[in-house]
Scaffold this motif. Structure first.
Motif, short mmCIF file in Angstrom:
data_model
loop_
_atom_site.label_atom_id
_atom_site.label_comp_id
_atom_site.label_asym_id
_atom_site.label_seq_id
_atom_site.Cartn_x
_atom_site.Cartn_y
_atom_site.Cartn_z
N GLY A 1 27.59 -0.64 -41.74
CA GLY A 1 26.52 -1.61 -41.46
C GLY A 1 25.94 -2.15 -42.75
N THR A 2 24.69 -2.59 -42.66
CA THR A 2 24.01 -3.20 -43.81
C THR A 2 24.07 -2.29 -45.04
OG1 THR A 2 22.45 -4.01 -42.17
CG2 THR A 2 21.80 -4.23 -44.47
N MET A 3 23.64 -1.06 -44.89
CA MET A 3 23.51 -0.18 -46.05
C MET A 3 24.86 0.35 -46.51
SD MET A 3 20.46 -0.51 -46.79
CE MET A 3 20.38 0.61 -48.17
N GLY A 4 25.68 0.82 -45.55
CA GLY A 4 26.99 1.36 -45.91
C GLY A 4 27.81 0.34 -46.69
N LYS B 1 25.38 16.46 -36.61
CA LYS B 1 26.68 16.80 -36.02
C LYS B 1 27.83 16.24 -36.86
CE LYS B 1 28.97 16.20 -31.71
NZ LYS B 1 28.98 15.23 -30.65
N VAL B 2 27.69 15.01 -37.27
CA VAL B 2 28.77 14.37 -38.00
C VAL B 2 28.97 15.04 -39.37
CG1 VAL B 2 27.79 12.41 -39.28
CG2 VAL B 2 29.82 12.08 -37.95
N PHE B 3 27.90 15.49 -40.01
CA PHE B 3 28.04 16.21 -41.29
C PHE B 3 28.80 17.53 -41.09
CE2 PHE B 3 24.69 13.59 -43.44
CZ PHE B 3 25.46 13.25 -44.54
N THR C 1 19.38 8.45 -45.20
CA THR C 1 18.27 8.34 -44.25
C THR C 1 16.99 7.83 -44.90
OG1 THR C 1 16.92 9.53 -42.66
CG2 THR C 1 17.58 10.77 -44.60
N SER C 2 16.21 7.03 -44.12
CA SER C 2 14.93 6.56 -44.64
C SER C 2 13.80 7.47 -44.20
CB SER C 2 14.58 5.18 -44.09
OG SER C 2 15.61 4.30 -44.23
N SER C 3 13.99 8.19 -43.09
CA SER C 3 12.82 8.85 -42.53
C SER C 3 13.04 10.27 -42.06
CB SER C 3 12.28 8.01 -41.36
OG SER C 3 13.27 7.90 -40.37
P1 NAI Z 1 23.35 -0.48 -39.34
O1 NAI Z 1 23.01 -0.44 -37.90
O2 NAI Z 1 23.49 -1.79 -40.04
O3 NAI Z 1 24.74 0.31 -39.55
C1 NAI Z 1 25.04 1.55 -38.99
C2 NAI Z 1 26.56 1.65 -38.82
O4 NAI Z 1 26.92 2.99 -38.48
C3 NAI Z 1 27.11 0.76 -37.70
O5 NAI Z 1 28.13 -0.03 -38.25
C4 NAI Z 1 27.69 1.75 -36.68
O6 NAI Z 1 28.88 1.28 -36.07
C5 NAI Z 1 27.98 2.95 -37.53
N1 NAI Z 1 27.97 4.24 -36.85
C6 NAI Z 1 27.04 4.71 -35.98
N2 NAI Z 1 27.37 5.96 -35.62
C7 NAI Z 1 28.50 6.29 -36.27
C8 NAI Z 1 29.32 7.46 -36.31
N3 NAI Z 1 29.02 8.55 -35.62
N4 NAI Z 1 30.42 7.43 -37.10
C9 NAI Z 1 30.75 6.33 -37.82
N5 NAI Z 1 30.00 5.21 -37.82
C10 NAI Z 1 28.91 5.19 -37.04
O7 NAI Z 1 22.30 0.46 -40.07
P2 NAI Z 1 21.69 0.37 -41.56
O8 NAI Z 1 20.54 -0.55 -41.59
O9 NAI Z 1 22.83 0.16 -42.51
O10 NAI Z 1 21.10 1.86 -41.75
C11 NAI Z 1 21.93 2.98 -41.93
C12 NAI Z 1 21.12 4.14 -42.46
O11 NAI Z 1 20.50 3.77 -43.68
C13 NAI Z 1 19.98 4.61 -41.55
O12 NAI Z 1 19.84 6.00 -41.69
C14 NAI Z 1 18.78 3.88 -42.11
O13 NAI Z 1 17.58 4.55 -41.83
C15 NAI Z 1 19.10 3.92 -43.59
N6 NAI Z 1 18.47 2.88 -44.42
C16 NAI Z 1 18.35 1.58 -43.98
C17 NAI Z 1 17.77 0.62 -44.80
C18 NAI Z 1 17.67 -0.81 -44.36
O14 NAI Z 1 16.90 -1.56 -44.97
N7 NAI Z 1 18.41 -1.25 -43.35
C19 NAI Z 1 17.25 0.96 -46.14
C20 NAI Z 1 17.52 2.32 -46.54
C21 NAI Z 1 18.07 3.24 -45.68
#
Ligand code: NAI
Length: 403
Positions: free
Chosen positions: A27-30, A114-116, A133-135
């Motif tokens: 997603g966004t962060m990954g 679980k995934v870890f 994680t953020s929170s």
């Molecule tokens: P996102 O919703 O854009 O991306 C999450 C991705 O994880 C999705 O592509 C989804 O398909 C995938 N996913 C979900 N469960 C999965 C699994 N079991 N195995 C493999 N892939 C899986 O989320 P985002 O915004 O990138 O956030 C991700 C993490 O980063 C969260 O923990 C969030 O709190 C943290 N974070 C987010 C920030 C932000 O501004 N968006 C800033 C800093 C941290």
């Protein structure tokens, strides 16, 4: 024997090896984290359950690389190399050669934990397991691992390739070796790292709460409207975005959830109390830019409301919000959430504050900040405005930050 109580496995030293980095969640962060690691020469394995999201991430990175080449920021060769460094997969077994795996999936403790545990069974011994994680608490995510000393928090900011800050959060279980290897590695990616305690919101999301909360409170009291508060914070305070513009940008749903999570995690300390205004906006679907409407209307042709550019009113708003921010920063220092240097760096490098809050406190005078807080505390009688004991102590001893 279980390794639960002993750090049996030492993470490899980062010197002279380009370890393979795994990223879970495209997603966004990954996607942003993958770009950073790949641009720094690491072979990267990006895993997501969703094939479409993986494809989107790949296409998006291609566009970003093209743009950087066009701008002359990188060469075509560097762009090609970065993309060649990344492999995309839907199978976590492809983490089998990783020295570090960074998880950036949905913000859910059960799922992350679980995934870890599954990843731990796949990766080589000594592989560092990091969560973005953020929170959530890092201690809770790592608790079920066989070797929790390898678990750590690495909190990037959005967009990860552009924002320099990464908060590094060792849990109570994390070994010194894991902490050192992780910090050295992320420093080598030319990021600014700060070391924080595993407490709600870490540094940035804790210290920044009043930027939103106090702005909402000022609005609720009818002191000023959204546009005027935003104007005061940007034009008079030098912040890049006003609180309401920023909340609309982040998304009111996301920002509200962070506030509520921090509030609960602090055992309902009134200082972090969420606002009904934000809750109602979120409930109404006024999420901000992404839904076309938040505190402001983003539909085509919509006019931005004018601010009341009254200098006295603007200064009052700025003084009140900045006093609350400084108090939060001082209290974070008081409770050893980070060093004074790291607390200032976190706010300038993670959320672009115009200056570090502790430097700002020096500039204003600690006695002036204390007076402002005491006057709010006296007027409202709410614990929300209580000055940090460290602020009182420093004023009493006539001390200042940074000597
Ligand atoms: P996102 O919703 O854009 O991306 C999450 C991705 O994880 C999705 O592509 C989804 O398909 C995938 N996913 C979900 N469960 C999965 C699994 N079991 N195995 C493999 N892939 C899986 O989320 P985002 O915004 O990138 O956030 C991700 C993490 O980063 C969260 O923990 C969030 O709190 C943290 N974070 C987010 C920030 C932000 O501004 N968006 C800033 C800093 C941290």
């Amino acid at each position: 024997m279980s390794g639960r109580h002993f750090a049996l496995y030492f993470p490899p030293s980062t010197k002279n090896i380009m370890m393979t980095v795994g990223v879970l969640g495209a997603g966004t962060m990954g996607s942003g984290i993958v770009q950073v690691a790949a641009q720094n020469g690491h072979p990267v394995v990006l895993v997501d359950l969703n094939e479409q999201i993986l494809n989107k991430s790949k296409v998006q990175l291609g566009k970003i690389m093209n743009r950087l080449v066009e701008k002359g920021s990188i060469t075509q060769e560097q762009a090609d190399q970065t993309q060649a460094n990344i492999s995309y997969s839907q199978d976590i077994h492809d983490f089998k050669n990783c020295g570090l795996v960074i998880e950036a999936i949905i913000e859910n403790l059960e799922v992350k934990s679980k995934v870890f545990c599954q990843i731990e069974q796949i990766v080589p011994k000594g592989c560092i397991l990091a969560s973005n994680t953020s929170s959530l608490s890092i201690a809770s995510i790592g608790a079920a691992l066989q070797e929790p000393s390898l678990m750590i928090g690495v909190h990037f900011f959005n967009p990860a390739p552009l924002m320099p800050l990464v908060e590094i959060i060792p849990a109570v279980q994390t070994s010194e070796a894991t902490l050192k290897t992780t910090r050295d590695l992320i420093d080598s990616w030319k990021k600014v790292t700060v070391h924080c305690k595993d407490t709600p919101g870490f540094i940035v999301n804790r210290v920044a709460r009043p930027f939103y909360g106090e702005a909402l409170r000022i609005y609720e009291e009818g002191i000023a409207d959204f546009a005027t508060i935003d104007w005061a914070m940007t034009s008079l305070g030098g912040f890049r975005m006003g609180p309401f513009t920023l909340m609309d940008y982040i998304g009111n749903d996301v920002n509200y959830t962070v506030t509520e999570t921090v509030f609960q995690a602090f055992y309902y300390d009134p200082r972090y109390k969420p606002s009904f205004t934000q809750k109602r906006h979120s409930e109404a679907g006024y999420l901000g830019r992404k839904s076309g409407r938040g505190y402001y209307d983003y539909s085509e042709g919509a006019e931005k409301p004018a601010a009341n550019e009254d200098a006295v009113l603007g200064q009052e708003i700025l003084d009140r919000i900045v006093a609350m921010l400084i108090n939060e920063a001082i209290d974070a220092l008081f409770l050893n959430i980070g060093t004074k240097e790291d607390i200032d760096l976190a706010m300038t490098k993670g959320v672009n504050y115009p200056k570090g809050l502790l430097h700002w406190a020096n500039e204003l005078g600690l006695d002036v900040v204390l007076e402002r807080l005491e006057s709010l505390f006296h007027e409202y009688g709410e614990d929300r405005y209580r000055p940090s004991p460290l602020l009182r102590r420093m004023v009493r001893n006539n001390e200042r930050f940074f000597g």
